[in-house]
Enzyme design. Structure first.
Site, PDB file in Angstrom:
ATOM      1  N   CYS A 125       0.808  -1.228   0.000  1.00  8.21           N
ATOM      2  CA  CYS A 125       0.000   0.000   0.000  1.00  8.21           C
ATOM      3  C   CYS A 125       0.839   1.276   0.000  1.00  8.21           C
ATOM      4  O   CYS A 125       0.310   2.355  -0.237  1.00  8.21           O
ATOM      5  CB  CYS A 125      -0.964   0.002   1.175  1.00  8.21           C
ATOM      6  SG  CYS A 125      -2.097  -1.396   1.109  1.00  8.21           S
ATOM      7  N   HIS A 266      -3.315   6.927   3.163  1.00 12.05           N
ATOM      8  CA  HIS A 266      -3.715   5.654   2.556  1.00 12.05           C
ATOM      9  C   HIS A 266      -5.120   5.280   3.035  1.00 12.05           C
ATOM     10  O   HIS A 266      -5.385   5.227   4.232  1.00 12.05           O
ATOM     11  CB  HIS A 266      -2.701   4.572   2.926  1.00 12.05           C
ATOM     12  CG  HIS A 266      -3.148   3.199   2.566  1.00 12.05           C
ATOM     13  ND1 HIS A 266      -3.708   2.915   1.338  1.00 12.05           N
ATOM     14  CD2 HIS A 266      -3.144   2.039   3.268  1.00 12.05           C
ATOM     15  CE1 HIS A 266      -4.019   1.631   1.303  1.00 12.05           C
ATOM     16  NE2 HIS A 266      -3.693   1.083   2.455  1.00 12.05           N
ATOM     17  N   ASN A 296     -10.251   0.069   0.132  1.00 15.34           N
ATOM     18  CA  ASN A 296      -8.790   0.088   0.122  1.00 15.34           C
ATOM     19  C   ASN A 296      -8.312  -0.446  -1.228  1.00 15.34           C
ATOM     20  O   ASN A 296      -8.480  -1.627  -1.518  1.00 15.34           O
ATOM     21  CB  ASN A 296      -8.275  -0.789   1.275  1.00 15.34           C
ATOM     22  CG  ASN A 296      -6.762  -0.814   1.378  1.00 15.34           C
ATOM     23  OD1 ASN A 296      -6.065  -0.361   0.479  1.00 15.34           O
ATOM     24  ND2 ASN A 296      -6.263  -1.362   2.478  1.00 15.34           N
TER      25      ASN A 296
HETATM   26  N1  ACO Z   1     -17.165  -8.516  11.001  1.00 13.45           N
HETATM   27  C1  ACO Z   1     -17.457  -8.732  12.299  1.00 13.45           C
HETATM   28  N2  ACO Z   1     -16.499  -8.894  13.233  1.00 13.45           N
HETATM   29  C2  ACO Z   1     -15.224  -8.834  12.815  1.00 13.45           C
HETATM   30  C3  ACO Z   1     -14.862  -8.629  11.477  1.00 13.45           C
HETATM   31  C4  ACO Z   1     -15.902  -8.485  10.550  1.00 13.45           C
HETATM   32  N3  ACO Z   1     -15.676  -8.261   9.229  1.00 13.45           N
HETATM   33  N4  ACO Z   1     -13.526  -8.621  11.400  1.00 13.45           N
HETATM   34  C5  ACO Z   1     -13.068  -8.810  12.641  1.00 13.45           C
HETATM   35  N5  ACO Z   1     -14.099  -8.942  13.479  1.00 13.45           N
HETATM   36  C6  ACO Z   1     -14.073  -9.168  14.915  1.00 13.45           C
HETATM   37  C7  ACO Z   1     -12.787  -9.755  15.383  1.00 13.45           C
HETATM   38  O1  ACO Z   1     -12.799 -11.155  15.289  1.00 13.45           O
HETATM   39  C8  ACO Z   1     -12.754  -9.286  16.822  1.00 13.45           C
HETATM   40  O2  ACO Z   1     -13.554 -10.130  17.607  1.00 13.45           O
HETATM   41  P1  ACO Z   1     -13.121 -10.475  19.128  1.00 13.45           P
HETATM   42  O3  ACO Z   1     -13.132  -9.171  19.844  1.00 13.45           O
HETATM   43  O4  ACO Z   1     -14.177 -11.432  19.548  1.00 13.45           O
HETATM   44  O5  ACO Z   1     -11.750 -11.071  19.021  1.00 13.45           O
HETATM   45  C9  ACO Z   1     -13.441  -7.928  16.773  1.00 13.45           C
HETATM   46  O6  ACO Z   1     -14.191  -7.915  15.566  1.00 13.45           O
HETATM   47  C10 ACO Z   1     -12.474  -6.787  16.737  1.00 13.45           C
HETATM   48  O7  ACO Z   1     -11.421  -7.153  15.841  1.00 13.45           O
HETATM   49  P2  ACO Z   1     -10.324  -6.114  15.435  1.00 13.45           P
HETATM   50  O8  ACO Z   1      -9.372  -6.772  14.500  1.00 13.45           O
HETATM   51  O9  ACO Z   1      -9.787  -5.466  16.656  1.00 13.45           O
HETATM   52  O10 ACO Z   1     -11.221  -5.098  14.628  1.00 13.45           O
HETATM   53  P3  ACO Z   1     -10.826  -3.683  14.179  1.00 13.45           P
HETATM   54  O11 ACO Z   1     -11.760  -2.721  14.764  1.00 13.45           O
HETATM   55  O12 ACO Z   1      -9.358  -3.464  14.363  1.00 13.45           O
HETATM   56  O13 ACO Z   1     -11.107  -3.730  12.611  1.00 13.45           O
HETATM   57  C11 ACO Z   1      -9.794  -4.034  10.622  1.00 13.45           C
HETATM   58  C12 ACO Z   1     -10.481  -4.707  11.780  1.00 13.45           C
HETATM   59  C13 ACO Z   1     -10.851  -3.273   9.840  1.00 13.45           C
HETATM   60  C14 ACO Z   1      -9.124  -5.059   9.718  1.00 13.45           C
HETATM   61  C15 ACO Z   1      -8.754  -3.061  11.186  1.00 13.45           C
HETATM   62  O14 ACO Z   1      -7.951  -3.748  12.120  1.00 13.45           O
HETATM   63  C16 ACO Z   1      -7.855  -2.452  10.167  1.00 13.45           C
HETATM   64  O15 ACO Z   1      -8.279  -1.626   9.408  1.00 13.45           O
HETATM   65  N6  ACO Z   1      -6.567  -2.808  10.197  1.00 13.45           N
HETATM   66  C17 ACO Z   1      -5.518  -2.163   9.448  1.00 13.45           C
HETATM   67  C18 ACO Z   1      -5.682  -2.176   7.954  1.00 13.45           C
HETATM   68  C19 ACO Z   1      -4.484  -1.486   7.358  1.00 13.45           C
HETATM   69  O16 ACO Z   1      -4.079  -0.422   7.725  1.00 13.45           O
HETATM   70  N7  ACO Z   1      -3.832  -2.140   6.419  1.00 13.45           N
HETATM   71  C20 ACO Z   1      -2.590  -1.591   5.929  1.00 13.45           C
HETATM   72  C21 ACO Z   1      -2.463  -1.590   4.536  1.00 13.45           C
HETATM   73  S1  ACO Z   1      -3.250  -2.920   3.724  1.00 13.45           S
HETATM   74  C22 ACO Z   1      -2.040  -3.463   2.669  1.00 13.45           C
HETATM   75  O17 ACO Z   1      -0.886  -3.223   2.865  1.00 13.45           O
HETATM   76  C23 ACO Z   1      -2.463  -4.252   1.485  1.00 13.45           C
END
Ligand code: ACO
Length: 364
Positions: A125, A266, A296
């Site tokens: 990214c 990003h 994204n």
């Molecule tokens: N639907 C419902 N629940 C979900 C989902 C979903 N799609 N995905 C995760 N959960 C759950 C998890 O299992 C977790 O459950 P638990 O509390 O029982 O363990 C809970 O929701 C919270 O999970 P988190 O991973 O903490 O959720 P978060 O709020 O962080 O959102 C996300 C997840 C959207 C993936 C976020 O972490 C994120 O955006 N991460 C970074 C992405 C990024 O910056 N990527 C970099 C570039 S990408 C690249 O390089 C190609």
């Protein structure tokens, strides 16, 4: 690592002279992603946790090179008939059309650029800002005069539709800028860049199989075939690294956060974008993005958001602008520039001809 500062007069500037973008026409809603993968999630979860409402996805007949060719041609058109002829093509992608050879030479061929150097750059990214930094350095060194920087991704080809952690996040797109030599005081001038990496986190965002370590020929398990991301630790790294990199590049430019009139990060997650901008102290009225509409789009995300905002004329030419990105690798990069003054062109993906013209191969 921030590039050595230099007073504008000390060196030629790389100036954005053309901007192009390409999106597949098919709009896919969160509800459609959920239904397609029978995902255990909800539209409310996706929109509230990411800010994404829909994305564009390419069909099986469209490859990354098709998106790249359309965006690159649009950037050339944007620069107009008086614009420079590209003499180098750099394609940022982690979804090349095939592992070998690079996709960039074929894109250059389809654009009719002749025997220019053309190569792919993989920084996930952060790809566009890595490519922009590289192209600007090549321009300043005199190695090229008008590098064409393209970022194109077809993440729908590597995302597991059954994986709720990643399937709702990504979209397909391409965007491109054509650089030319110019003056550091003119609109579109790239001022300073910062880039870095931390391979200790290389497993946090990865496709495990298909490379030399685990070739596709060994018979891969499902989780080895597809892109996987450990969202929670990536989130923390993304906020910390983008804020630090943006701070570094602002310092090198001699700007305070309060000087910035356009911030584009990003488009991975609206909460990450807000956290980075809040840390920097850049108010919401100066933040621009299109994550809601396109999700994204990995390496294409920053130039696509820039193209979208420039097409809407959100800032006058010359406005102080800050770009920042974070991605797999782990990698990160930031840049300061003056808001460009180029008419944005957009185009649908150009389907690849069934057979390329092999008669031309080897002819001068
Ligand atoms: N639907 C419902 N629940 C979900 C989902 C979903 N799609 N995905 C995760 N959960 C759950 C998890 O299992 C977790 O459950 P638990 O509390 O029982 O363990 C809970 O929701 C919270 O999970 P988190 O991973 O903490 O959720 P978060 O709020 O962080 O959102 C996300 C997840 C959207 C993936 C976020 O972490 C994120 O955006 N991460 C970074 C992405 C990024 O910056 N990527 C970099 C570039 S990408 C690249 O390089 C190609």
């Amino acid at each position: 690592m921030t590039t050595p500062p230099g007073r504008p007069a000390d060196r030629p500037a790389a100036v954005i002279g053309g901007i192009g973008a390409s999106l597949p026409p098919r709009v896919v809603t969160n509800q459609q992603v959920i239904e397609h993968g029978a995902l255990d999630t909800s539209t409310d979860w996706i929109t509230s946790r990411t800010g994404i409402h829909r994305r564009r996805l390419a069909g099986p007949d469209v490859g990354t090179g098709d998106l790249a060719t359309a965006a690159a041609r649009a950037a050339i058109d944007s620069a107009g008939p008086a614009g420079p002829r590209p003499d180098l093509l750099l394609l940022a992608t982690t979804t090349p059309d095939r592992p070998c050879p690079a996709t960039a030479p074929e894109v250059a061929h389809r654009l009719g650029l002749g025997p220019v150097p053309a190569f792919d750059l993989a920084a996930v990214c952060s790809g566009f800002l890595y490519a922009l930094t590289t192209a600007a350095a090549l321009l300043r060194s005199g190695t090229c005069q008008a590098p064409l920087v393209v970022a194109a991704e077809k993440y729908s080809a590597i995302i597991d539709p059954l994986d709720r952690d990643t399937a709702p996040l990504f979209g397909d797109a391409a965007a491109a800028v054509l650089l030319r030599r110019g003056d550091a005081a003119e609109p579109g001038a790239l001022l300073e860049t910062d880039w870095g990496s931390d391979g200790a986190g290389s497993d946090l965002i990865a496709i495990a199989g298909g490379g030399a370590r685990l070739p596709a020929t060994v018979g891969l398990r499902r989780e080895e075939q597809y892109f996987r991301m450990r969202g929670r630790p990536v989130y923390a790294h993304a906020v910390r690294r983008m804020a630090a990199s943006a701070t570094a590049v602002l310092g090198a430019t001699g700007w305070q956060p309060g000087d910035v009139r356009a911030f584009i990060g990003h488009q991975a997650n609206q909460r990450i974008l807000d956290a980075v901008a809040d840390r920097l102290g850049i108010p919401p009225r100066h933040r621009f993005g299109n994550i809601r509409e396109v999700g994204n789009t990995a390496g294409a995300s920053v130039p696509l958001a820039l193209a979208d905002a420039a097409a809407r004329g959100v800032r006058p030419p010359g406005a102080p602008t800050l770009l920042t990105a974070f991605g797999g690798g782990l990698t990160w990069a930031s840049a300061t520039l003056l808001w460009p003054d180029a008419p944005v062109r957009t185009a649908p993906p150009e389907p690849r001809p069934h057979t390329l013209d092999h008669k031309e191969v080897g002819t001068p």
